[in-house]
Scaffold this active site. Structure first.
Site, PDB file in Angstrom:
ATOM      1  N   CYS A   1      58.729  69.020  31.219  1.00  0.00           N
ATOM      2  CA  CYS A   1      58.138  68.250  32.314  1.00  0.00           C
ATOM      3  C   CYS A   1      56.939  67.427  31.847  1.00  0.00           C
ATOM      4  CB  CYS A   1      57.743  69.176  33.454  1.00  0.00           C
ATOM      5  SG  CYS A   1      56.456  70.373  33.009  1.00  0.00           S
TER       6      CYS A   1
ATOM      7  N   ARG B   1      59.257  65.331  51.494  1.00  0.00           N
ATOM      8  CA  ARG B   1      59.063  64.013  50.873  1.00  0.00           C
ATOM      9  C   ARG B   1      59.578  62.893  51.768  1.00  0.00           C
ATOM     10  NH1 ARG B   1      61.207  64.483  44.905  1.00  0.00           N
ATOM     11  NH2 ARG B   1      62.339  66.305  45.664  1.00  0.00           N
TER      12      ARG B   1
ATOM     13  N   ARG C   1      60.491  59.287  35.845  1.00  0.00           N
ATOM     14  CA  ARG C   1      60.612  58.183  36.801  1.00  0.00           C
ATOM     15  C   ARG C   1      59.385  57.290  36.747  1.00  0.00           C
ATOM     16  NH1 ARG C   1      62.697  62.488  41.179  1.00  0.00           N
ATOM     17  NH2 ARG C   1      64.926  62.425  40.724  1.00  0.00           N
TER      18      ARG C   1
END
Length: 328
Positions: free
Chosen positions: A242, A155, A132
């Site tokens: 990741c 979040r 992202r």
């Protein structure tokens, strides 16, 4: 096999929802089940970005160890948390019907922007994902991208407290938790790509537990398996994880049928390589591998080489926080 199927799951709210969904489907086949909950290393380490921890299976290793040891009968995961290679002795026997695989744009109170393009220059956007972050940098280099860690509720609280002006979260997780009303807009493929396998729930079992495999195969959703097989083959061929910004999505397009779209990018978004091709429905993995080869040849090789040679990016040590629920 025990009379009651023991389902391993993380103890987060979203993970429990997903495990209960599996339990409900098993109940439709007359199979009783119980949940066995875990707190994984990815749940415990909340003061570092995911990429900085640098381990595979951050949200799955403990569940897999107990499954292999026979202390549970199956494990339920967000598919995108699972490494692309199955551990020895385990397989993903079922994939539930996929939720919306797109990313969602969420804003704090007082922000009137309804999409990324409308955010003012310098606005703070939170995410825990290098994928992202890279796409944000490519689209809006003027934005301040902040690390945002925690489960979905945490979040959202940080967004509402004004730690960031907006954030990107998986639409699937918000919807599963009854928080779809927080979605301001959705980021559509192929312009914006989610994580390979995003929105899919995986059920893992021992490869030689034939009785359990026979039960769990009834839960498998063939169209979901076809799509995510292509996406994860692309990821595996690019050897992504990741640490590497890789996106993928499958779209049913009138002209071409089922299409696989993919990208590989530098963390700062300065280099992005994109591509797409029709999926061979008889061998979706081959399509994923082929698109990976095309991305590699079109410049992805250089991006990947630079990423692997570089010291940890500042994004991997930055802080406002995360975890993939922390995936979804």
């Amino acid at each position: 096999m025990s009379a009651t199927v023991r389902i391993g799951t993380r103890s987060s709210e979203l993970a429990l929802f997903q495990a209960r969904q599996v339990a409900a489907l098993l109940a439709e086949y007359g199979v009783a089940s119980e949940l066995v909950t875990y707190t994984t290393i990815g749940d415990r380490i909340l003061d570092k970005p995911l990429a900085a921890i640098g381990e595979k299976g951050l949200f799955t290793a403990e569940l897999e160890a107990d499954l292999l040891a026979g202390r549970t009968d199956c494990a339920v995961h967000s598919l995108k948390d699972l490494p692309t290679a199955d551990p020895a002795g385990l397989i993903v026997v079922a994939l539930l019907e996929r939720e919306d695989p797109r990313d969602a744009f969420v804003t704090r109170p007082g922000i009137t922007a309804t999409r990324l393009a409308e955010l003012p220059d310098g606005a703070k956007v939170g995410t825990s994902s290098l994928r992202r972050r890279a796409q944000l940098r490519a689209l809006r280099p003027d934005l301040e991208v902040c690390e945002l860690r925690g489960n979905v509720g945490t979040r959202l609280r940080k967004i509402d407290e004004g730690q960031v002006d907006a954030a990107l979260l998986a639409a699937a997780g918000l919807r599963r938790l009854g928080l779809g009303h927080r979605i301001v807009s959705l980021l559509d493929a192929p312009d914006w790509l989610g994580a390979p396998g995003q929105g899919a729930i995986a059920v893992q079992a021992r490869a030689h537990d034939e009785a359990m495999l026979a039960i769990l195969r009834q839960l498998d959703h063939a169209p979901t398996r076809r799509s995510v097989t292509a996406e994860r083959a692309l990821l595996a061929t690019l050897e992504g994880g990741c640490q590497v910004p890789i996106g993928a999505a499958t779209l049913d397009e009138p002209e071409y049928g089922l299409m696989l779209h993919g990208l590989v990018a530098s963390v700062d978004g300065s280099s992005v390589v994109r591509g797409g091709l029709p999926i061979d429905v008889n061998d979706p993995a081959a399509s994923g591998r082929e698109l990976a080869r095309q991305l590699h040849a079109a410049g992805g090789a250089g991006i990947l080489e630079a990423l692997r040679a570089a010291p940890p990016h500042p994004a991997r040590a930055a802080r406002v926080e995360s975890q993939p629920e922390i995936s979804q």
